[in-house]
Design an enzyme around this catalytic site. Structure first.
Site, PDB file in Angstrom:
ATOM      1  N   GLY A 210       0.673  -1.238   0.052  1.00  0.00           N
ATOM      2  CA  GLY A 210       0.067  -0.020   0.077  1.00  0.00           C
ATOM      3  C   GLY A 210       0.728   1.288   0.012  1.00  0.00           C
ATOM      4  N   GLY A 211       0.346   2.062   0.865  1.00  0.00           N
ATOM      5  CA  GLY A 211       1.088   3.442   1.100  1.00  0.00           C
ATOM      6  C   GLY A 211       2.569   3.392   1.061  1.00  0.00           C
ATOM      7  N   SER A 261      -7.189   8.097   8.089  1.00  0.00           N
ATOM      8  CA  SER A 261      -7.545   6.615   7.469  1.00  0.00           C
ATOM      9  C   SER A 261      -8.412   5.371   8.182  1.00  0.00           C
ATOM     10  CB  SER A 261      -5.820   6.115   7.424  1.00  0.00           C
ATOM     11  OG  SER A 261      -5.225   6.756   6.480  1.00  0.00           O
ATOM     12  N   ALA A 262      -9.139   5.076   7.648  1.00  0.00           N
ATOM     13  CA  ALA A 262      -9.871   3.902   7.936  1.00  0.00           C
ATOM     14  C   ALA A 262     -11.275   4.668   8.729  1.00  0.00           C
ATOM     15  CB  ALA A 262      -9.110   2.913   8.576  1.00  0.00           C
ATOM     16  N   SER A 263     -11.375   5.831   8.513  1.00  0.00           N
ATOM     17  CA  SER A 263     -12.640   6.464   9.179  1.00  0.00           C
ATOM     18  C   SER A 263     -13.759   6.875   8.313  1.00  0.00           C
ATOM     19  CB  SER A 263     -12.229   7.673   9.844  1.00  0.00           C
ATOM     20  OG  SER A 263     -11.335   7.317  10.907  1.00  0.00           O
ATOM     21  N   GLY A 264     -13.914   6.196   6.946  1.00  0.00           N
ATOM     22  CA  GLY A 264     -14.899   6.450   6.123  1.00  0.00           C
ATOM     23  C   GLY A 264     -14.902   7.240   4.837  1.00  0.00           C
ATOM     24  N   LYS A 265     -13.761   7.898   4.643  1.00  0.00           N
ATOM     25  CA  LYS A 265     -13.688   8.626   3.255  1.00  0.00           C
ATOM     26  C   LYS A 265     -14.093   7.832   2.105  1.00  0.00           C
ATOM     27  CE  LYS A 265      -9.332   9.093   3.694  1.00  0.00           C
ATOM     28  NZ  LYS A 265      -9.230   8.467   4.750  1.00  0.00           N
ATOM     29  N   THR A 266     -13.583   6.559   1.891  1.00  0.00           N
ATOM     30  CA  THR A 266     -13.890   5.895   0.591  1.00  0.00           C
ATOM     31  C   THR A 266     -15.452   5.419   0.734  1.00  0.00           C
ATOM     32  OG1 THR A 266     -11.899   4.880   0.530  1.00  0.00           O
ATOM     33  CG2 THR A 266     -13.512   3.633  -0.831  1.00  0.00           C
ATOM     34  N   ARG A 421     -13.470   9.108  13.703  1.00  0.00           N
ATOM     35  CA  ARG A 421     -14.013   8.124  14.553  1.00  0.00           C
ATOM     36  C   ARG A 421     -14.261   8.533  16.185  1.00  0.00           C
ATOM     37  NH1 ARG A 421     -14.644   2.659  13.189  1.00  0.00           N
ATOM     38  NH2 ARG A 421     -14.300   2.479  11.137  1.00  0.00           N
TER      39      ARG A 421
HETATM   40  P1  GDP Z   1     -11.309   5.490   4.483  1.00  0.00           P
HETATM   41  O1  GDP Z   1      -9.796   4.608   4.707  1.00  0.00           O
HETATM   42  O2  GDP Z   1     -11.113   6.895   5.225  1.00  0.00           O
HETATM   43  O3  GDP Z   1     -11.409   5.556   3.286  1.00  0.00           O
HETATM   44  O4  GDP Z   1     -12.348   4.588   5.421  1.00  0.00           O
HETATM   45  P2  GDP Z   1     -13.386   3.604   4.605  1.00  0.00           P
HETATM   46  O5  GDP Z   1     -14.645   4.069   3.987  1.00  0.00           O
HETATM   47  O6  GDP Z   1     -12.333   2.474   3.918  1.00  0.00           O
HETATM   48  O7  GDP Z   1     -14.024   2.954   5.878  1.00  0.00           O
HETATM   49  C1  GDP Z   1     -13.146   2.393   6.891  1.00  0.00           C
HETATM   50  C2  GDP Z   1     -14.025   1.442   7.696  1.00  0.00           C
HETATM   51  O8  GDP Z   1     -15.305   2.066   8.493  1.00  0.00           O
HETATM   52  C3  GDP Z   1     -14.600   0.282   7.062  1.00  0.00           C
HETATM   53  O9  GDP Z   1     -14.704  -0.891   7.458  1.00  0.00           O
HETATM   54  C4  GDP Z   1     -16.274   0.949   6.818  1.00  0.00           C
HETATM   55  O10 GDP Z   1     -16.918  -0.240   6.897  1.00  0.00           O
HETATM   56  C5  GDP Z   1     -16.453   1.699   7.842  1.00  0.00           C
HETATM   57  N1  GDP Z   1     -17.248   2.751   7.759  1.00  0.00           N
HETATM   58  C6  GDP Z   1     -17.074   3.567   6.683  1.00  0.00           C
HETATM   59  N2  GDP Z   1     -18.495   4.502   6.698  1.00  0.00           N
HETATM   60  C7  GDP Z   1     -19.019   4.053   7.934  1.00  0.00           C
HETATM   61  C8  GDP Z   1     -20.205   4.751   8.555  1.00  0.00           C
HETATM   62  O11 GDP Z   1     -20.995   5.574   8.082  1.00  0.00           O
HETATM   63  N3  GDP Z   1     -20.656   4.059   9.541  1.00  0.00           N
HETATM   64  C9  GDP Z   1     -19.818   3.093  10.353  1.00  0.00           C
HETATM   65  N4  GDP Z   1     -20.269   2.360  11.337  1.00  0.00           N
HETATM   66  N5  GDP Z   1     -18.851   2.339   9.574  1.00  0.00           N
HETATM   67  C10 GDP Z   1     -18.282   2.913   8.553  1.00  0.00           C
HETATM   68  P1  PGA Z   2      -7.094   5.317   3.655  1.00  0.00           P
HETATM   69  O1  PGA Z   2      -5.958   5.224   2.654  1.00  0.00           O
HETATM   70  O2  PGA Z   2      -6.955   4.172   4.740  1.00  0.00           O
HETATM   71  O3  PGA Z   2      -7.282   6.442   3.936  1.00  0.00           O
HETATM   72  O4  PGA Z   2      -8.228   4.884   2.767  1.00  0.00           O
HETATM   73  C1  PGA Z   2      -4.841   4.447   2.507  1.00  0.00           C
HETATM   74  C2  PGA Z   2      -3.749   4.346   3.685  1.00  0.00           C
HETATM   75  O5  PGA Z   2      -3.936   5.015   4.798  1.00  0.00           O
HETATM   76  O6  PGA Z   2      -3.008   3.504   3.439  1.00  0.00           O
HETATM   77 MN    MN Z   3     -10.098   4.875   1.623  1.00  0.00          MN
END
Ligand code: GDP
Ligand code: PGA
Ligand code: MN
Length: 607
Positions: A210-211, A261-266, A421
């Site tokens: 990844g990153g 990261s992993a807080s819901g952007k995607t 989160r």
């Molecule tokens: P990113 O790393 O910021 O892009 O985050 P992701 O969209 O990939 O989401 C990271 C985790 O958070 C995943 O396991 C999602 O299922 C969860 N998640 C994303 N959006 C929500 C939401 O609105 N509510 C809850 N409870 N979980 C969410």
């Molecule tokens: P995301 O991005 O978790 O914000 O989607 C990639 C990473 O952190 O490696």
């Molecule tokens: Mn993402």
């Protein structure tokens, strides 16, 4: 010894600066062969990876890969931004002198690709013709074929992107290293992920994940980009970007925003499907992880997604939470799954939250490759997929990708949101009208640690604008740069802070999240447009219950709604003390930010 000149001639790589750079690093890394790649090589490289067993088939035109089991996330403590100016040292960028880091990396990389192919990946982190194109080109050198396949999905790849650019390209060198012998996470950790920002050079050693390894994405698209943006008047942020069209009024609003990261952007960027809320709104996807923002000649704020693909967290992605993501990884899309569970007989993939856990264990292997059926008693509850397991797919596969996603002009930005989160305190949404207060809110963004970076899950930490792991210069300068850029914008965006993760006493999420997150965003656009007024609180304007579109929301959510639409003044007062300490770390923080802080604190005291 490889015949560099001949290989580059054959590949049509004519840029003399790139040729010199490739020859230089071929000499250091000792690679046996050189291969220049472009997106057109994808099918052949996929076949080579399948033949070599680096990829496994996961259905028609779908692929599965595992990374080394100690190499599954970004390694923040091993990530360094180096320059020749000590004033660039911040709190989070792990600054080191360039003169100290460069020789270290050269030593680690010397001879480290012996016997391997060094792939040359010319890439562009922008749609061709973008006003920021000069900052978007790079050439990654890597000794890892899987990195090439991921880069082809995540960036625009081919010699045509760099031949005419002279020396304005980022030099991005990636050497995998001997993964089983790098001491990951021990006192003798040999990994180094260095961006020499004032030389536009990235040197990453010791990972293929990844990153750490796809250098166009985070190392260039965020760290190097942010440094270049600081010097050249634009912003580079870990932001998603989406567009919402109100079909009744015909108005379109583009919203970008940072979530750690992993807080819901995607999920936010992809999942607000067009049919949401009774078909009144049309939602388009631009980007899920990075946005570059600039002020146009017309005084408006513009934004674009520099990436060409999505690297999404697999966990909990399913038909209900994110049907758009599911559609973008169906057979034929060329998607690659990394570190999810795999069935060696049926070639299916699975992750926690995808569907009911398969009951027939035949053929199932966990992310490490261990057979599920052979698990001992104390292992049975362990996740099958790694919590940071991912899918990689190109933007063109996303069903609601915006029609103009490749328009080099970018899109006007109307709203900037921040969200982490957080289990308590942060309401569903609070709008912020004032620029300095919006920037202040971004700087005090906090989230519980997640699996995207090594570290303790569940521990709260500040993550300014979700850029903490990607900060490339001092935070006070970063804040001043934000105020400068937005100060130039004649049409100001609205800010907001959102939280999808507030929990009840029993631990349940108080807000259903995912596709329902369109509701507060629609409210924000209505607020910007003067259609709703909300309730003013010391920390921003919250929706009145009746202003939110509530039709179709489930009963539990309706019952919990008042809690997520109110603020806990006592908890907020307590938070202000933590914020003060957090901000005090940043020497020379602009007075406007302190004023915003004091204003919010005083209002809370009176509340
Ligand atoms: P990113 O790393 O910021 O892009 O985050 P992701 O969209 O990939 O989401 C990271 C985790 O958070 C995943 O396991 C999602 O299922 C969860 N998640 C994303 N959006 C929500 C939401 O609105 N509510 C809850 N409870 N979980 C969410
Ligand atoms: P995301 O991005 O978790 O914000 O989607 C990639 C990473 O952190 O490696
Ligand atoms: Mn993402």
């Amino acid at each position: 010894m490889v015949d560099v000149e001949r290989t580059l001639d054959e590949a049509g790589l004519t840029n003399p600066h790139v040729r010199e750079y490739v020859a230089h690093w071929a000499g250091i890394t000792g690679a046996e062969r050189i291969e220049v790649v472009s997106a057109a090589d994808d099918a052949r490289l996929i076949q080579e990876s399948l033949d070599a067993g680096e990829l496994l088939p996961a259905g028609e035109g779908l692929y599965y890969s595992r990374s080394y089991y100690k190499d599954t996330a970004r390694a923040e403590e091993r990530t360094i931004v180096a320059t020749s100016d000590e004033n660039d040292k911040g709190i989070y960028n792990n600054w080191k002198p360039a003169a100290e880091m460069k020789p270290k990396l050269v030593e680690l990389m010397t001879g480290a690709s012996a016997g391997k192919t060094m792939y040359v990946i010319p890439y562009l982190m922008a749609p061709k013709g973008s006003p920021l194109e000069n900052f978007a080109a790079g050439v990654e050198l890597t000794d890892n074929r899987n990195v090439v396949l991921q880069m082809i999905r995540m960036a625009r790849v081919g010699v045509e992107f760099i031949n005419d650019l002279g020396d304005s390209f980022v030099k991005a060198v990636h050497v995998t290293g001997d993964l089983p012998n790098l001491g990951q996470g021990t006192a003798d950790d040999k990994r180094y992920f260095v961006t020499v920002a004032d030389e536009r050079t990235i040197l990453h050693f010791g990972s293929s994940y990844g990153g750490n390894a796809l250098l166009g994405k985070i190392a260039h698209g965020l760290r190097q980009g942010a440094y270049d943006g600081w010097k050249n008047g634009f912003l580079v942020e870990q932001f998603m970007l989406l567009g919402i069209t109100d079909k009744e009024t015909g108005k379109k609003y583009n919203v970008c925003g940072g979530f750690p990261s992993a807080s819901g952007k995607t999920n936010l960027a992809m999942t607000l499907a067009p049919d949401a809320l009774g078909d009144r709104y049309y939602v388009e996807f631009y980007g899920d992880d990075i946005a570059w923002l600039w002020v146009g000649d017309d005084g408006k704020l513009y934004g674009m997604n520099p990436e060409n693909g999505v690297f999404g967290v697999a966990k909990d992605t399913n038909e209900k939470t994110n049907p758009t993501a599911i559609e973008s990884i169906v057979p034929g899309t060329g998607a690659i799954f990394t570190n999810v569970a795999y069935n060696s007989k049926t070639h299916e993939v699975w992750w926690e939250g995808k569907s009911e856990k398969p009951t027939d264990l035949d053929g199932w292997e966990d992310w490490k490759g261990d057979k599920i059926a052979d698990r001992s008693e104390d292992e049975v509850d362990a996740p099958w997929a790694h919590p940071n397991s991912r899918f990689t797919t190109t933007l063109a596969n996303v069903p609601n990708v915006a029609k103009d996603f490749e328009d080099p002009a970018g899109v006007e930005i109307h709203g900037i949101i921040f969200g982490g989160r957080t289990r308590d305190r942060e309401p569903l949404i609070r709008a912020i009208n004032d620029i300095a207060e919006g920037v202040y809110d971004g700087l005090t963004l906090g989230a519980e640690a997640t699996a995207a970076a090594d570290g303790l899950e569940g521990v709260l930490r500040y993550d300014p604008m979700s850029m903490r792991p990607f900060m490339s210069y001092a935070e006070a300068d970063y804040a001043a740069h934000w105020l400068e850029v937005l100060g130039r914008a004649q049409v100001k965006p609205i800010f907001a802070h959102v939280n999808w993760f507030q929990r009840g006493e029993d631990g349940r999420f108080l807000w259903p999240g995912y596709r329902e997150n369109l509701r507060p965003l629609v409210w924000l656009m209505q607020y910007l447009n003067g259609e709703v007024e909300g309730v003013t609180t010391p920390v921003g304007v919250l929706p009145k219950r009746e202003e939110l579109l509530l039709e179709g929301l489930d009963e539990q959510a309706l019952a919990d709604l008042d809690t997520v639409l109110s603020i806990d003044v006592a908890r907020w007062r307590q938070e202000m003390g933590h914020r003060e300490k957090h901000l005090a770390q940043f020497d020379g923080l602009p007075e406007e930010i302190w004023e915003a802080h004091r204003r919010v604190a005083a209002d809370l005291e009176e509340a």
